[in-house]
Design a protein around this motif. Sequence first.
Motif: not given
Length: 673
Positions: A553-558
Amino acid sequence: MSAARCLTELLGPRPRLTLVIAEAQVAEIWVEGRAPLITIRDYDWGETDPEPSRDGDGFPFTKINWRGPAWALGLSLHPPAKETSMAQPDLKHIPLDELRISKLNMRHGRKKPDVSDILPSIRESGLRQTLLVRREGKYYGVIAGRRRFFALKEIAKQTGETPLVPCAIMTEKDAASAIAASVIENVGRLPATEMEQYQAFKRLHDEGKAIEDIATFFGVTELLVRRVLALASLAEPIRKLYAEDELDRETIRALTLATPDQQAEWLRLIESESERAPIGRSCKAWITGGTTITTDKALFDLETYEGQVTADLFGEHGVFADADQFWQAQSTAIAERIEAYKAGGWADVICLERGAYFHRWDHVQCAMEDGGKVFIEVRHDGTVQFHEGQLTSAEARKRQQRSNGEGDTVPAEIRPEMSGPLAEYILLHRHAAAQASLAASPAIALRLMVAHAMAGSALWDVRPHELRARKDETQASVEGSTSVAALTEKSAQTDALFKALNVNPALRRNGDDYRLCELFSALLAMSDEEVLTVLASVMARTLEAGNGIVEAVLHVCGTDLSAAWKPDDVFFDLTKDKRAINAMIGDIATLSLAESCRAETGKAQKQELANRISGEGCEANPDWRPGWMQVPPTRLVEGAGSPPADAWTRIASLFEAGAENASDETPEHQDAA
């Protein structure tokens, strides 16, 4: 990166695969109009390969670059062969002593099951369903019907007779079908847990169904219904512990006898780190109080009591030396309270026999002016409880029917219009039709899915994330963070959408179908944009902590973690490893500074790190964050365990281009001709 970024922008468009079919074979393979480079991961070869590649989970495989024709890959368009149906079993009556639990039975080897719920029915009416068995040596092995088998053994033990058991005999060679039959039997027909039964029974009971009607509807004994409904007297935290398998059945049944005060005291003991809560048989003894009667149970004035009271040097209250003398005084005080209630205008005062329990689940609240009664519950340990403003459920139903003009009498029995098998037939056909309709209605399915995520069901186990840290300092730090404040604000906005429709927006674990439909109806009244907002909030509140999902989630949501967190006092207090602290100094300053500080204490190095952040004697660096709090996370000490970095490594290949190739550390193997 904005959270609103669409998946196509994040991951790129999905590649289009084209298979060219000629003469029932895959003649060519194209990806976006070009012949692709085909790489095969052969895990079968990988197990014996002396130099295998390894995937993200560490499993070995042999990497092969395919150069042959597409058809040689072995792709087939022919449908798989249809499964041969299991041969019809022979029906036969077999003596009980010739039966054993088969090793192919899904629950073989487990402890003897509790059969108290089906034992009365089998004892009275015999088996209504055959056992599924197969010949195993000189005995027959029970594939399906393990609980019925043990119930018959119990009956045989009581009567001394060996009954003939109706059995369906499978072929000895059909082991696969036997295993499948056992799985279907145990998974598809396994009785619901008592808590699940309680929810079903309670709904019917609240709607006015008598206990005997509930028993008939579900095909169980009235005793079972009464036992399950007794769970209604338990506090919610106790029911939750039992639903999560934290309590055994003997303890939960004992707790149904406890007063609210006793339940509260038991919960205090179970949560205590220094005291021990009674479990099992000792729990029942603890609730009933044995023969010891303490002075706090007395309704009468102790100063007027003529009997002897023994002081308890280790307790808060004295103990009555003569139980009979205590009960004489206690009974007189109860009689005075009864007369006072009647003089006060109560319709009736009913004193239960000593030791009889007042079952809250079988009573409803009713005010004194509406004819409510007082029930007096007297425990063997001297406790007396006065339940004011109560009516039995049966009497409340009679009053309701009279008020509706349905006459003064209630029919002795109203048989259901459907038998159990017919009701199952009708309900399953309706379910199948609903499934087909839902599959063709994505917008409605989306709203129903959100409702399930908020309320749960028998098939959805929903549990909001509960912030529970081992240290109070960590709890306070996270609760005071900007991230928690932002989520709280978003949740309040989505909750307002439901409150505007007069619906409670709270997330509840495994609510009933009414609660689920209530949320579903509210979501149907919302726009697509509002539903997606609710969905995002609910997903956030039910997001699991401490694993790869968070990293994804942290990666995809930036996510910008520097805006969400900065090093605080708790972070410095909890950071103990000098290797990690030294690595942070090297990151925020220089490697030479880190090397010069290596011999210093951890406290001194942490102070140096704090100075670098705040700018004490150097240029301030307030935006610095350790590798643990970056996206993606990195480990500070080479080879050391790092939960966030380990979690990201496990899933990185799913979200980062080239990550898969980077994980292949061994040379590529030979090309296949």
